[in-house]
Design a protein around this motif. Structure first.
Motif, PDB file in Angstrom:
ATOM      1  N   VAL A 193      -2.134  81.629  24.272  1.00  0.00           N
ATOM      2  CA  VAL A 193      -1.927  81.626  25.722  1.00  0.00           C
ATOM      3  C   VAL A 193      -0.462  81.301  25.985  1.00  0.00           C
ATOM      4  O   VAL A 193       0.286  80.972  25.064  1.00  0.00           O
ATOM      5  CB  VAL A 193      -2.837  80.599  26.432  1.00  0.00           C
ATOM      6  CG1 VAL A 193      -4.315  80.925  26.219  1.00  0.00           C
ATOM      7  CG2 VAL A 193      -2.533  79.177  25.951  1.00  0.00           C
ATOM      8  N   ILE A 194      -0.056  81.385  27.241  1.00  0.00           N
ATOM      9  CA  ILE A 194       1.269  80.917  27.647  1.00  0.00           C
ATOM     10  C   ILE A 194       1.079  79.904  28.764  1.00  0.00           C
ATOM     11  O   ILE A 194       0.373  80.183  29.748  1.00  0.00           O
ATOM     12  CB  ILE A 194       2.183  82.082  28.090  1.00  0.00           C
ATOM     13  CG1 ILE A 194       3.552  81.578  28.553  1.00  0.00           C
ATOM     14  CG2 ILE A 194       1.533  82.921  29.180  1.00  0.00           C
ATOM     15  CD1 ILE A 194       4.449  81.105  27.438  1.00  0.00           C
ATOM     16  N   ASP A 195       1.643  78.734  28.605  1.00  0.00           N
ATOM     17  CA  ASP A 195       1.571  77.721  29.657  1.00  0.00           C
ATOM     18  C   ASP A 195       2.317  78.245  30.887  1.00  0.00           C
ATOM     19  O   ASP A 195       3.454  78.723  30.783  1.00  0.00           O
ATOM     20  CB  ASP A 195       2.200  76.418  29.154  1.00  0.00           C
ATOM     21  CG  ASP A 195       1.924  75.239  30.071  1.00  0.00           C
ATOM     22  OD1 ASP A 195       2.287  75.320  31.265  1.00  0.00           O
ATOM     23  OD2 ASP A 195       1.366  74.225  29.600  1.00  0.00           O
ATOM     24  N   GLY A 196       1.678  78.160  32.061  1.00  0.00           N
ATOM     25  CA  GLY A 196       2.290  78.666  33.280  1.00  0.00           C
ATOM     26  C   GLY A 196       3.640  78.036  33.577  1.00  0.00           C
ATOM     27  O   GLY A 196       4.516  78.663  34.189  1.00  0.00           O
ATOM     28  N   ARG A 197       3.840  76.816  33.151  1.00  0.00           N
ATOM     29  CA  ARG A 197       5.110  76.133  33.392  1.00  0.00           C
ATOM     30  C   ARG A 197       6.226  76.709  32.520  1.00  0.00           C
ATOM     31  O   ARG A 197       7.387  76.753  32.933  1.00  0.00           O
ATOM     32  CB  ARG A 197       4.935  74.628  33.165  1.00  0.00           C
ATOM     33  CG  ARG A 197       3.949  74.007  34.141  1.00  0.00           C
ATOM     34  CD  ARG A 197       3.481  72.644  33.718  1.00  0.00           C
ATOM     35  NE  ARG A 197       2.685  72.692  32.492  1.00  0.00           N
ATOM     36  CZ  ARG A 197       2.032  71.646  31.990  1.00  0.00           C
ATOM     37  NH1 ARG A 197       2.053  70.487  32.654  1.00  0.00           N
ATOM     38  NH2 ARG A 197       1.340  71.753  30.875  1.00  0.00           N
ATOM     39  N   ASP A 198       5.865  77.183  31.307  1.00  0.00           N
ATOM     40  CA  ASP A 198       6.845  77.838  30.441  1.00  0.00           C
ATOM     41  C   ASP A 198       7.253  79.184  31.032  1.00  0.00           C
ATOM     42  O   ASP A 198       8.435  79.550  31.042  1.00  0.00           O
ATOM     43  CB  ASP A 198       6.263  78.034  29.044  1.00  0.00           C
ATOM     44  CG  ASP A 198       5.881  76.723  28.377  1.00  0.00           C
ATOM     45  OD1 ASP A 198       6.390  75.665  28.795  1.00  0.00           O
ATOM     46  OD2 ASP A 198       5.059  76.760  27.442  1.00  0.00           O
TER      47      ASP A 198
END
Length: 321
Positions: A193-198
């Motif tokens: 996944v990709i952290d939304g903050r990143d």
């Protein structure tokens, strides 16, 4: 800088707004005003629906250093905003998706891999099968309109706080209950996944540095066994893909699970090398899990796999000879 966000009140858009504010920029959002808005008071609210005639009137006579399009799903709407903002924004950042790739069984999936055929520009409805082709069409409109001033971001499944899709949050929420936990596969498949903050920080970076081009955005690729450890699951019960199918349990009930060998297995093997080289930084998986749980325990999310149904499945597995 003056930043215009198309969308901005929900999940990914909310993280992007907060990241620009944290970097000291001024933010305007264009929304229909139909969803909850918990953004700070210093965000300028503009109302409009670019899918309707006159829906961009609130932007008339204005200019911004950059536009970030978080809510572009239909080509006709993206065409309207791209043409209206041509010459009035310095950069147009389009939030696309890793679902644009035509061969999602590749390992890994890279930015230059073949894309799905674009959906017709007059498409009026977003459906599951059309989601990827629609985003391809939208990408092409942005690139054709803005050229080198276009930036296309193709995130993996986005995770983290504010995720009302209830895909990623299922897992830290389930782990928090403890006990025997139904897990898909045998632990050797992968999740990513990709952290939304990143994603949000990288969006700010490409605007501040004037970075154009196309970028996949994906976080660390973990085996499911590693993911279970990150979540703190103490009593995993692994159920292989064939058993899951027989039990009518799929991606909806056990979100994020795509076997490595599946036709879409490459979607859990997205290469983010180009973005990492450009400055993408990644949150540790343990932090994403912890922060998501801290948010979701008060978010009143509902999940397709209830605790009762999971207990029934586990009981049936134990009863097998």
């Amino acid at each position: 800088m003056d930043i215009l966000i198309l969308g901005g009140t929900q999940f990914v858009g909310r993280h992007i707004v907060m990241a620009f504010l944290a970097s000291g920029h001024r933010v305007s959002i264009l929304t229909r005003g139909r969803t909850a808005d918990e953004l700070p008071a210093n965000v300028e609210r503009l109302r409009g629906d670019r899918g309707e005639a006159g829906g961009l009137d609130a932007l008339a006579g204005r200019s911004w250093d950059a536009c970030v399009d978080v809510s572009g799903y239909l080509p006709s709407a993206v065409r309207a905003s791209a043409e209206a903002l041509r010459g009035r924004v310095g950069r147009y950042v389009f939030i696309s998706t890793a679902s644009v790739y035509a061969e999602p069984d590749r390992h890994p999936v890279r930015e230059d891999d073949p894309l799905l055929p674009p959906a017709p520009e007059d498409t009026t409805e977003v459906t599951g099968p059309l989601y990827g082709p629609l985003k391809v069409s939208c990408e092409q409109i942005v690139q054709g309109t803005f050229g080198e001033a276009a930036t296309i971001l193709r995130p993996q499944i986005v995770a983290g706080p504010f995720d009302h899709t209830a895909r990623y949050p299922y897992w830290p929420d389930r782990a928090s209950r403890g006990g025997e936990t139904l897990l898909p596969g045998d632990g050797s498949d992968h999740v990513q996944v990709i952290d939304g903050r990143d994603l949000a920080r990288f969006t700010v970076q490409v605007v501040e540095q004037g970075i154009g081009g196309v970028f996949n955005l994906a976080g660390p690729r973990l085996s499911w066994a590693q993911f279970a450890q990150v979540l703190g699951i103490q009593e995993p019960v692994w159920v292989d893909a064939a058993q899951l199918e027989a039990l009518e349990l799929g991606f909806r009930e056990l979100p994020l699970f795509i076997p490595d060998a599946a036709p879409q297995g490459g979607l859990m093997d997205i290469s983010a090398e180009r973005a990492l080289a450009a400055g993408l930084t990644l949150t540790a998986p343990e932090v994403t899990a912890r922060d998501t749980r801290a948010w979701s325990e008060r978010a009143d999310l509902s999940y397709a796999l209830s605790a009762e149904r999971e207990a029934e499945v586990l009981a049936s597995i134990r009863a097998q000879p």
